[in-house]
Design a protein around this motif. Structure first.
Motif, PDB file in Angstrom:
ATOM      1  N   THR A  14       0.750  -0.888  -0.046  1.00  0.00           N
ATOM      2  CA  THR A  14       0.445  -0.337  -0.162  1.00  0.00           C
ATOM      3  C   THR A  14       0.886   1.294  -0.112  1.00  0.00           C
ATOM      4  N   THR A  15       0.500   2.231  -0.420  1.00  0.00           N
ATOM      5  CA  THR A  15       1.086   3.763  -0.244  1.00  0.00           C
ATOM      6  C   THR A  15      -0.463   4.918   0.369  1.00  0.00           C
ATOM      7  N   VAL A  16       0.020   6.224   0.206  1.00  0.00           N
ATOM      8  CA  VAL A  16      -0.256   6.996   1.002  1.00  0.00           C
ATOM      9  C   VAL A  16      -0.220   7.020   2.664  1.00  0.00           C
ATOM     10  N   VAL A  17      -1.549   7.164   2.732  1.00  0.00           N
ATOM     11  CA  VAL A  17      -2.331   7.288   4.256  1.00  0.00           C
ATOM     12  C   VAL A  17      -3.608   5.573   4.934  1.00  0.00           C
ATOM     13  N   MET A  18      -4.338   5.808   3.788  1.00  0.00           N
ATOM     14  CA  MET A  18      -5.257   5.080   4.226  1.00  0.00           C
ATOM     15  C   MET A  18      -4.813   3.076   4.240  1.00  0.00           C
ATOM     16  N   GLY A  19      -3.470   2.795   3.678  1.00  0.00           N
ATOM     17  CA  GLY A  19      -3.540   1.008   3.407  1.00  0.00           C
ATOM     18  C   GLY A  19      -1.973   1.564   4.842  1.00  0.00           C
ATOM     19  N   PRO A  20      -1.552   1.911   4.646  1.00  0.00           N
ATOM     20  CA  PRO A  20       0.256   2.030   5.842  1.00  0.00           C
ATOM     21  C   PRO A  20      -0.676   2.147   7.121  1.00  0.00           C
ATOM     22  N   PHE A  21      -1.867   3.216   6.622  1.00  0.00           N
ATOM     23  CA  PHE A  21      -2.366   3.832   8.960  1.00  0.00           C
ATOM     24  C   PHE A  21      -2.791   1.473   9.060  1.00  0.00           C
ATOM     25  N   ALA A  22      -3.829   1.275   7.990  1.00  0.00           N
ATOM     26  CA  ALA A  22      -3.625   0.150   8.169  1.00  0.00           C
ATOM     27  C   ALA A  22      -2.731  -1.281   8.848  1.00  0.00           C
ATOM     28  N   THR A  23      -1.699  -1.217   7.901  1.00  0.00           N
ATOM     29  CA  THR A  23      -0.423  -2.108   8.513  1.00  0.00           C
ATOM     30  C   THR A  23       0.719  -1.502   9.035  1.00  0.00           C
ATOM     31  N   GLN A  24       0.446  -0.126  10.226  1.00  0.00           N
ATOM     32  CA  GLN A  24       1.020  -0.033  10.873  1.00  0.00           C
ATOM     33  C   GLN A  24       0.240  -0.339  11.807  1.00  0.00           C
ATOM     34  N   LEU A  25      -1.526   0.089  11.673  1.00  0.00           N
ATOM     35  CA  LEU A  25      -2.194  -0.388  13.319  1.00  0.00           C
ATOM     36  C   LEU A  25      -1.550  -1.995  13.221  1.00  0.00           C
ATOM     37  N   LEU A  26      -0.928  -2.950  12.391  1.00  0.00           N
ATOM     38  CA  LEU A  26      -1.094  -3.840  12.845  1.00  0.00           C
ATOM     39  C   LEU A  26       1.011  -4.315  13.000  1.00  0.00           C
ATOM     40  N   ALA A  27       1.780  -3.541  12.513  1.00  0.00           N
ATOM     41  CA  ALA A  27       2.643  -3.648  12.999  1.00  0.00           C
ATOM     42  C   ALA A  27       3.072  -2.845  14.095  1.00  0.00           C
ATOM     43  N   ASP A  28       2.247  -2.280  14.630  1.00  0.00           N
ATOM     44  CA  ASP A  28       2.564  -2.041  16.446  1.00  0.00           C
ATOM     45  C   ASP A  28       1.336  -2.768  17.119  1.00  0.00           C
ATOM     46  N   LEU A  29       1.432  -3.903  16.341  1.00  0.00           N
ATOM     47  CA  LEU A  29       0.913  -5.217  17.342  1.00  0.00           C
ATOM     48  C   LEU A  29       1.590  -5.643  17.123  1.00  0.00           C
ATOM     49  N   GLY A  30       2.276  -5.724  16.492  1.00  0.00           N
ATOM     50  CA  GLY A  30       3.612  -7.197  17.016  1.00  0.00           C
ATOM     51  C   GLY A  30       3.675  -7.858  15.823  1.00  0.00           C
ATOM     52  N   ALA A  31       3.105  -7.607  14.408  1.00  0.00           N
ATOM     53  CA  ALA A  31       3.124  -8.603  13.006  1.00  0.00           C
ATOM     54  C   ALA A  31       4.569  -7.795  12.231  1.00  0.00           C
ATOM     55  N   ALA A  32       4.537  -8.777  11.538  1.00  0.00           N
ATOM     56  CA  ALA A  32       6.173  -8.425  10.351  1.00  0.00           C
ATOM     57  C   ALA A  32       5.930  -8.197   9.884  1.00  0.00           C
ATOM     58  N   VAL A  33       5.965  -6.628   9.020  1.00  0.00           N
ATOM     59  CA  VAL A  33       5.303  -5.836   7.759  1.00  0.00           C
ATOM     60  C   VAL A  33       6.688  -5.919   7.212  1.00  0.00           C
ATOM     61  N   ILE A  34       6.863  -6.473   5.878  1.00  0.00           N
ATOM     62  CA  ILE A  34       7.800  -5.532   4.733  1.00  0.00           C
ATOM     63  C   ILE A  34       6.832  -4.512   3.768  1.00  0.00           C
ATOM     64  N   LYS A  35       7.458  -3.254   4.269  1.00  0.00           N
ATOM     65  CA  LYS A  35       6.979  -2.494   2.700  1.00  0.00           C
ATOM     66  C   LYS A  35       6.834  -2.729   1.695  1.00  0.00           C
ATOM     67  N   VAL A  36       6.918  -3.343   0.960  1.00  0.00           N
ATOM     68  CA  VAL A  36       6.992  -3.087  -0.989  1.00  0.00           C
ATOM     69  C   VAL A  36       6.578  -2.272  -1.269  1.00  0.00           C
ATOM     70  N   GLU A  37       7.763  -1.445  -1.739  1.00  0.00           N
ATOM     71  CA  GLU A  37       7.902   0.543  -2.788  1.00  0.00           C
ATOM     72  C   GLU A  37       8.391  -0.074  -4.145  1.00  0.00           C
ATOM     73  N   PRO A  38       6.581   0.550  -4.627  1.00  0.00           N
ATOM     74  CA  PRO A  38       7.895   1.307  -6.508  1.00  0.00           C
ATOM     75  C   PRO A  38       9.237   1.892  -6.666  1.00  0.00           C
ATOM     76  N   PRO A  39       9.909   1.656  -7.011  1.00  0.00           N
ATOM     77  CA  PRO A  39      11.199   2.372  -7.676  1.00  0.00           C
ATOM     78  C   PRO A  39      11.382   3.888  -7.231  1.00  0.00           C
ATOM     79  N   GLU A  40      10.095   4.495  -7.122  1.00  0.00           N
ATOM     80  CA  GLU A  40       9.682   5.823  -7.054  1.00  0.00           C
ATOM     81  C   GLU A  40       9.364   6.052  -5.147  1.00  0.00           C
ATOM     82  N   GLY A  41       9.118   4.681  -4.923  1.00  0.00           N
ATOM     83  CA  GLY A  41       8.886   5.649  -3.592  1.00  0.00           C
ATOM     84  C   GLY A  41       7.449   5.807  -3.311  1.00  0.00           C
ATOM     85  N   ASP A  42       7.221   5.119  -1.738  1.00  0.00           N
ATOM     86  CA  ASP A  42       5.731   5.838  -1.260  1.00  0.00           C
ATOM     87  C   ASP A  42       5.467   7.226  -1.351  1.00  0.00           C
TER      88      ASP A  42
END
Length: 402
Positions: A14-42
């Protein structure tokens, strides 16, 4: 990572706000999150303010506890690397339109073929069975679609305007995190992965109409749509002699105590004041009455009086007032941390408290491609292969994590 989701592996496309906010909530709870970014970045990497390019403040607050892997998914080698990661992942989250995922040959069917247990979650604009299915969506557009600017005008704004926060993105982000957890719980019970769709428009329509369907709940309609109490033009922080105060006199006992305290006990028998239902019918008059009373005393005087009679109140904070709020300081909500490249910065604690599995470690938001080599090695890529992928523009190797 510690926390209730320790051991859960999530691929975050995910990029921008909605998706990254969702996955940060899960990462904050201990999930191992790999942020897969395109060559131009989020995109949010590039939103000021920032100390260094690609590390904007909003990005820092939505991507902590994640590792950054750069992959060009339009290239065969990038897609192949993602499928290697998906084979050992529990969850994949994306927030592009499903048609884009299909063009990348990363549909649910293709992911399920390499990992039948995967939870494949898409968060995007609209339910895919409707006529808006292929349309793009952003927070402002969804705010408009669900009537928020219109509601702002109905409740007193001189013109339609958006809520000054990425409200839809964050509410739907929370719904997306909930959907991930529900699908993982289903898999825990059944062993079955699945595809999940979280549409912004429908999620926010439910959120808004839970308050405002009102008379149109009934067939035939018993009145207009709209919750009168929250649309009242005088429903706002009340002006005092020297500032503003947020006050909610809600139940019958609170009203009786308030009217006695301001020496207006005769109104306790006024039909407009006697019950919650009556006050709701006369909400504009009620709010106007309270507004007139609040102007007669200072903020400090009202705080003392309302506390004494147990009527709920809160100060109206500015952003600086919120950041400096003594309660948040006391609970340790803000933390001063040292980012490896961005230096001293303020971050926010995980607000939820767990008695048995409290998340503890807060890792810095990653630099672009900081963990590309590290993550690729974990799924079997040799250093020579990774170097070739970098030369071919499939990945970017950056930062100390590699």
């Amino acid at each position: 990572m510690s926390g209730p989701l320790a051991g859960v592996r999530i691929l975050d496309l995910t990029t921008v706000v909605m998706g990254p906010f969702a996955t940060q909530l899960l990462a904050d709870l201990g999930a191992a999150v790999i942020k897969v970014e395109p060559p131009e970045g989020d995109n949010t990497r590039h939103l000021a303010p920032m100390r260094h390019a690609g590390m904007g403040a909003m990005f820092l607050h939505m991507n902590r506890n994640k590792r950054s892997l750069v992959l060009d998914l339009k290239k065969t080698a990038g897609r192949e690397a993602l499928l290697e990661l998906a084979a050992v992942a529990d969850v994949l989250v994306y927030n592009t339109r499903p048609q884009a995922m299909a063009r990348l040959h990363l549909s649910y069917a293709e992911l399920k073929a390499v990992n039948p247990r995967i939870v494949y979650v898409g968060a995007f604009g609209f339910d895919q069975s409707g006529p808006y299915a292929a349309r793009p969506a952003y927070d402002d557009l969804i705010q408009g679609a669900v009537g928020l600017p219109w509601l702002m005008m109905q409740s007193g704004s001189d013109a339609p305007r958006y809520v000054p926060a990425t409200m839809c993105d964050r509410i739907v982000g929370q719904a997306t995190a909930n959907a991930v957890l529900a699908a993982l719980f289903h898999r825990e019970r059944t062993g079955e992965g699945q595809a999940v769709e979280v549409p912004m428009f429908e999620t926010m329509a439910q959120f808004i109409l839970g308050d405002h369907l009102a008379g149109r709940t009934f067939v035939p309609a018993m009145g207009e749509a709209g919750y009168a109490r929250v649309l009242a033009r005088f429903r706002a922080p009340y002006a005092t002699l020297d500032g503003h105060l947020c006050v909610l006199i809600y139940n019958d006992r609170q009203w009786q105590r308030f009217l006695a305290a301001i020496e207006r006990s005769e109104l306790t028998t006024d039909p407009r004041f006697t019950t919650l239902a009556a006050r709701a019918r006369h909400i504009d008059e009620i709010c106007r009455f309270v507004a007139d009373q609040m102007r007669l005393r200072s903020t400090a005087a009202w705080e003392g009086l309302l506390s004494e009679i147990d009527v709920p109140w809160m100060r109206m904070n500015s952003l600086d007032g919120l950041i400096d709020d003594p309660h948040l300081a006391h609970t340790g909500f803000f933390r001063r941390v040292e980012h490896p490249s961005e230096g001293a910065m303020t971050t926010m604690a995980v607000p939820t408290r767990f008695s048995a599995s409290q998340p503890e470690a807060l890792e810095h938001a990653p630099r672009f491609g900081e963990h590309s080599a590290q993550v690729l090695r974990e799924v079997g890529y040799a250093d020579a292969e990774i170097a070739q992928m970098a030369r071919d523009g499939v990945t970017v190797i950056g930062g100390e994590g590699n």
